[in-house]
Design a protein around this motif. Structure first.
Motif, PDB file in Angstrom:
ATOM      1  N   LEU C 250     -23.810  16.521  13.093  1.00  0.00           N
ATOM      2  CA  LEU C 250     -24.247  15.635  14.171  1.00  0.00           C
ATOM      3  C   LEU C 250     -23.695  16.112  15.514  1.00  0.00           C
ATOM      4  O   LEU C 250     -24.380  16.052  16.536  1.00  0.00           O
ATOM      5  N   LYS C 254     -25.604  17.980  19.579  1.00  0.00           N
ATOM      6  CA  LYS C 254     -25.368  17.773  21.015  1.00  0.00           C
ATOM      7  C   LYS C 254     -24.912  19.048  21.701  1.00  0.00           C
ATOM      8  O   LYS C 254     -24.533  19.038  22.865  1.00  0.00           O
ATOM      9  N   GLN C 275     -30.803   7.372   7.775  1.00  0.00           N
ATOM     10  CA  GLN C 275     -30.348   7.546   9.162  1.00  0.00           C
ATOM     11  C   GLN C 275     -31.010   8.719   9.863  1.00  0.00           C
ATOM     12  O   GLN C 275     -31.012   8.792  11.093  1.00  0.00           O
ATOM     13  N   THR C 276     -31.505   9.671   9.066  1.00  0.00           N
ATOM     14  CA  THR C 276     -31.943  10.940   9.661  1.00  0.00           C
ATOM     15  C   THR C 276     -33.040  10.754  10.708  1.00  0.00           C
ATOM     16  O   THR C 276     -32.918  11.245  11.831  1.00  0.00           O
ATOM     17  N   ILE C 279     -31.980   9.259  14.009  1.00  0.00           N
ATOM     18  CA  ILE C 279     -31.209  10.222  14.803  1.00  0.00           C
ATOM     19  C   ILE C 279     -32.158  11.181  15.517  1.00  0.00           C
ATOM     20  O   ILE C 279     -32.048  11.422  16.724  1.00  0.00           O
ATOM     21  N   SER C 282     -33.889   9.581  18.383  1.00  0.00           N
ATOM     22  CA  SER C 282     -33.046   9.372  19.565  1.00  0.00           C
ATOM     23  C   SER C 282     -32.835  10.687  20.327  1.00  0.00           C
ATOM     24  O   SER C 282     -32.634  10.697  21.535  1.00  0.00           O
TER      25      SER C 282
END
Lengths: 117, 475, 364
Positions: C250, C254, C275-276, C279, C282
């Motif tokens: 994760l 970034k 969750q993938t 994410i 986003s």
């Protein structure tokens, strides 16, 4: 068994021939894909051991056309470098009976071949 | 000394100076290419290219082959493309509105059906009539696109639009590829992180008189006919010396239209091939380089010296003339479109060296030669010029030309040694003596005609008919 | 007038050079022809020697340890071969052939090749090659050490792992993996030079021949200041399903380098959990065009019905590439996805109609 070995590397070809002859098989040799397809048509081997990368026709093409024409009468073992999943999947999808990645052990190959008797 | 004498001396010195300038350029190129060739060959011996063919991490490639009225050989040509083994590959044949039965032949031989396919027209082109796929899983990598006729550049652009992969390899459908050609061409894209490699070019060699079986080169022979033989010499010089040196300098401007690979993203951002010029292959490379310079992205254009691609060269004066005429127009059009770069430091090497080189050696040289020729002839006629000087200058330039060719052969023999036969080498050496007289002067003449045609705004295509491979076994 | 003879002088000079070069070319080519005939004989001998060595064990397996047998009985070296071995060029050629053969065979046959190499005393030249000033010979030696697993030279190889010459570095890194398996990847801890994509392909290939094991180090490489090391680490995560490093993956999403982010996004393709998709959604607005398309591609493996509104919205995007990939992601959700796709107001207009037709045909 009558076995066709298709492989464009001379040393490899001779090595395989030597090994499988000692197991008592009759060996046919092809240095490229075109030759391989010709021999398959004319001599109807029981088993084809083929490299993937060869001049004229790839090993995958050979599997495909052998299986379309002869079905299960001719077995095919693919012999190739690095076993990438997608290539292995494609080989089996086209009907390959076995898949061996290089570097391989000649003894292992001999055993795998004997399973098709 | 009269005014006339001074004028004569000035003119003579000008020609002498110009000749010396060109010679220095060639000497530099010749010597500069040696080191690069040696390094490449040594590095090559460590590379197992086949790794690339199998790897899932290998770049995804689309081969794009435009075809126009190739019906006679299309099945064999496609068949030899299909024998390329590379796991992340797609082969796109673009039928550029052929008037013959190319498409029907392909449909029948490869069990094609018209597929539902959305063509994302990122580069505007003539309309696409249909995209065909094969029902046979052996040919799952093949796509055949049928489109309205629009010329080679337009066909290649359609191929780019259809392509679903990151890199495109543009080739002539009838060229003969060596076994590992694609792998060698693609590797430079993976070799550096400091630069973005935007294109790689391969060597094109002449296939006339070579033995070809099922789309594969079996034995290399020197062309038996005069014109292809002289062109063989020309190709050795251009590819082994010229492009090698330019690639070492980092200023390569031309990738042969017969065989080159490109980063698709950049090619699309630049608008693809330009169908307004007859030199679309050179123009695209120049435009891509210009784009990278203007966006300040570090980049490279790479070059592979191995003979990868064999193609048939024109064997008659008529077709060769058309080809040279087209090349000249292509060069001039490209230079004109990008004249902003001429000695412009903003474009670095490209502006300060590559562009001026093409301007001086490819555009200006034939014109100056031609004018010089006329000038000396006229003045010899009127007895106004020192004949001895004129002739000795001519002799010097001639012998230098021969020397440069012989040096090219030397490099060829020391590297790839394709013409192993003693007779072939002797013939090739003899060819160096007549090449400047025949092929070179013929080239100059057609370059002048190209200039004139361009002034007249004639931009026809100069159709190139091919004679087909005449192999000895057909005798 | 001075200078007037210059052209003639030049011509004469060039003519002499032409003559010398032409003669040289003819002599040189003659030499090549002779050596090629010789090489053919050599290759024949070499091939036979190698083939005999590969099958050596079986022909004389009298359950004695091969190493304890006197030299002369181990493998029969014909006199012809012994004489040839004095020739430097032949040794070089044979060495290359053995290396090449070794890359094709494994197991006992492979070990036999290493034994052959030692038996012929080809390893005696390695030291000299390592000390040579030529990068080419250095690299050759390192390659031989690695491929044939010549343990006595193991420590030499390590010195070269961060060499400034790319080829030497690469061969040394490959050799380390041959010796130490996954542990050999430790050179990545300190690698300052980029690991090119080509080398990454090569390393992954080397690793693919090893039995899977739970190796350590990825967590360090994911934090490397060398972006190419991070990229390679992410490829390892993907290849060996090392998803316990989830938090670090994760973090990589970034990263400032878009290529690193790209690889991280690709890793998520193998991680279909609830969750993938959120994410990825986003990340989407802040990503580059190229990565946005990759996100949509990954979405077609990890999305769920809840993501449909986001994807449906993208069907209105100007960029056709985004439309295609969004449509594929929706279609990947099965019949419900297909229904949703066909409920879009533009479904009967180009380009959406054609995109959907293609997706339908391809899913057959």
């Amino acid at each position: 068994m009558k076995i066709l070995i298709a492989e464009d590397d001379e040393l490899m070809l001779k090595t395989l021939e030597f090994r499988l002859k000692r197991d008592g098989h009759q060996i046919l040799l092809a240095k490229d894909g075109r030759q391989a397809l010709e021999i398959i048509e004319n001599d109807l081997p029981d088993l084809v051991i083929t490299d993937i990368m060869m001049p004229y026709s790839t090993g995958l093409e050979i599997v495909g056309s052998v299986k379309q024409k002869f079905g299960d009468k001719i077995k095919v073992i693919i012999l190739s470098g690095m076993g990438q999943e997608s290539v292995i999947l494609e080989a089996f999808r086209l009907g390959a009976d076995d898949y061996i990645t290089k570097p391989f052990s000649p003894n292992e190959l001999s055993v795998r071949v004997s399973r098709f008797k | 000394m009269s005014l006339q004498d001074i004028f004569n001396v000035a003119i003579s010195s000008l020609f002498l100076g110009y000749s010396l300038f060109l010679m220095c350029g060639y000497i530099f190129i010749g010597l500069y290419s040696i080191g690069e060739l040696k390094k490449y060959l040594r590095k090559n011996s460590f590379t197992n290219y086949r790794l690339l063919a199998n790897s899932a991490e290998a770049p995804k490639i689309s081969i794009i082959a435009p075809a126009y009225n190739e019906g006679a050989n299309i099945i064999e040509n496609v068949r030899s493309l299909m024998s390329i083994y590379y796991s992340n590959l797609e082969i796109i044949i673009v039928n550029d509105g052929s008037k013959d039965d190319s498409l029907e032949k392909l449909i029948n031989s490869y069990e094609l059906y018209k597929a539902e396919f959305f063509v994302n027209e990122q580069i505007p082109t003539k309309s696409v009539r249909g995209v065909y796929k094969s029902r046979n899983s052996i040919y799952s990598k093949l796509l055949v696109v049928d489109k309205e006729n629009g010329g080679k550049a337009d066909a290649l652009n359609v191929g780019i639009n259809v392509s679903r992969n990151d890199y495109i390899v543009c080739i002539d459908v009838d060229c003969i590829l060596e076994q590992d050609a694609i792998l060698k061409l693609v590797k430079p894209f993976l070799e550096t992180n400091k630069f973005r490699v935007i294109a790689t070019g391969g060597v094109v060699r002449i296939a006339n008189s070579c033995e070809v079986v099922d789309g594969r080169l079996v034995k290399v022979h020197l062309p038996k006919q005069l014109l292809p033989r002289l062109q063989t010499l020309e190709y050795i010089r251009a590819f082994l010396l010229g492009r090698m040196a330019w690639s070492r300098l980092g200023g390569l401007m031309l990738i042969s239209g017969a065989f080159g690979a490109f980063d698709k993203e950049i090619a699309i951002k630049c608008g693809g091939y330009n169908h307004k010029t007859v030199g679309e292959d050179m123009e695209l490379v120049v435009r891509m380089r210009r784009y990278m310079e203007e966006n300040r992205i570090p980049y490279r254009v790479s070059f592979i010296p191995d003979p990868l691609c064999w193609t048939e060269a024109p064997s008659t004066f008529q077709i060769l003339g058309r080809q040279r005429n087209r090349w000249t127009r292509g060069t001039i059009e490209t230079l004109k479109m990008h004249k902003v770069m001429f000695f412009n430091p903003k474009y670095h090497l490209m502006g300060m060296l590559s562009y001026p080189y093409w301007f001086a050696f490819e555009f200006l040289a034939p014109i100056i030669e031609f004018v010089g020729f006329i000038y000396f002839n006229l003045f010899i006629l009127f007895g106004e010029v020192n004949v001895k000087f004129a002739l000795s200058l001519l002799l010097m330039v001639y012998s230098f030309g021969v020397l440069y060719s012989v040096f090219g052969i030397l490099m060829e023999v020391r590297t790839y040694n394709q013409y192993k036969d003693r007779k072939d080498t002797l013939k090739l050496l003899l060819a160096t003596l007549i090449e400047p007289l025949i092929l070179h002067s013929f080239g100059v003449w057609h370059a002048i005609m190209g200039n004139i045609d361009l002034l007249r705004k004639k931009s026809s295509w100069g159709e190139m008919t091919r004679a087909g491979f005449s192999t000895p076994k057909k005798k | 007038m001075p200078g007037f003879n210059l052209p003639l002088l030049g011509a004469a000079f060039f003519a002499i050079l032409i003559f010398i070069l032409a003669v040289y070319i003819l002599i040189y080519q003659r030499l090549i022809r002779d050596t090629e005939a010789k090489y053919k004989r050599w290759d024949f001998i070499a091939d036979h020697t190698i083939r005999d060595a590969i099958f050596f064990d079986e022909s004389t397996s009298n359950d004695t340890d091969a190493l304890s047998v006197p030299e002369s009985e181990k493998l029969n070296i014909p006199d012809r071969l012994k004489r040839l071995l004095k020739n430097k060029k032949f040794r070089f050629r044979l060495m290359k052939k053995i290396l090449y053969a070794k890359s094709d065979v494994s197991g006992e046959a492979g070990e036999n090749l290493t034994n052959l190499y030692r038996l012929l005393e080809l390893d005696k030249g390695i030291d000299k090659m390592l000390q040579s000033k030529s990068w080419y010979l250095n690299a050759m030696a390192i390659q031989a050490i690695g491929v044939l697993e010549l343990k006595e030279f193991r420590d030499h190889v390590f010195r070269f792992a961060n060499n400034k010459r790319g080829l030497i570095r690469v061969e040394s890194q490959n050799a380390m993996i041959k010796f130490d398996g996954f542990e050999g990847l430790r050179f990545l801890d300190t690698a300052t030079y980029p690991i090119t994509e080509w080398q990454q392909i090569k390393l992954l290939d080397e690793l693919s021949h090893l039995p899977d094991e739970h190796f350590t180090g990825i967590e360090i490489w994911l934090k490397s200041v060398n972006d190419t090391v991070v990229i390679f680490a992410l490829k390892l995560v993907r290849t060996y399903y090392r998803f316990e490093l989830y938090d670090q993956i994760l973090e990589c999403l970034k990263h400032k380098n878009q290529e690193v982010r790209r690889q991280a996004i690709l890793v998520l393709k193998e991680l279909p959990n609830p969750q993938t998709a959120p994410i990825l959604i986003s990340l989407y607005p802040g990503e580059t065009g190229k990565n946005q398309i990759l996100i949509l591609f990954v979405m077609s493996f990890v999305s769920s019905d809840e993501d449909i509104p986001f994807l449906m919205n993208l069907l209105n995007d100007e960029n056709n590439e985004i439309k295609i990939n969004a449509a594929k992601a929706i279609a990947s959700l099965g019949p419900y996805g297909m229904d949703m796709l066909e409920s879009h107001p533009n479904v009967n207009a180009e380009p959406l109609s054609q995109i959907i037709a293609q997706i339908k045909e391809e899913s057959k």
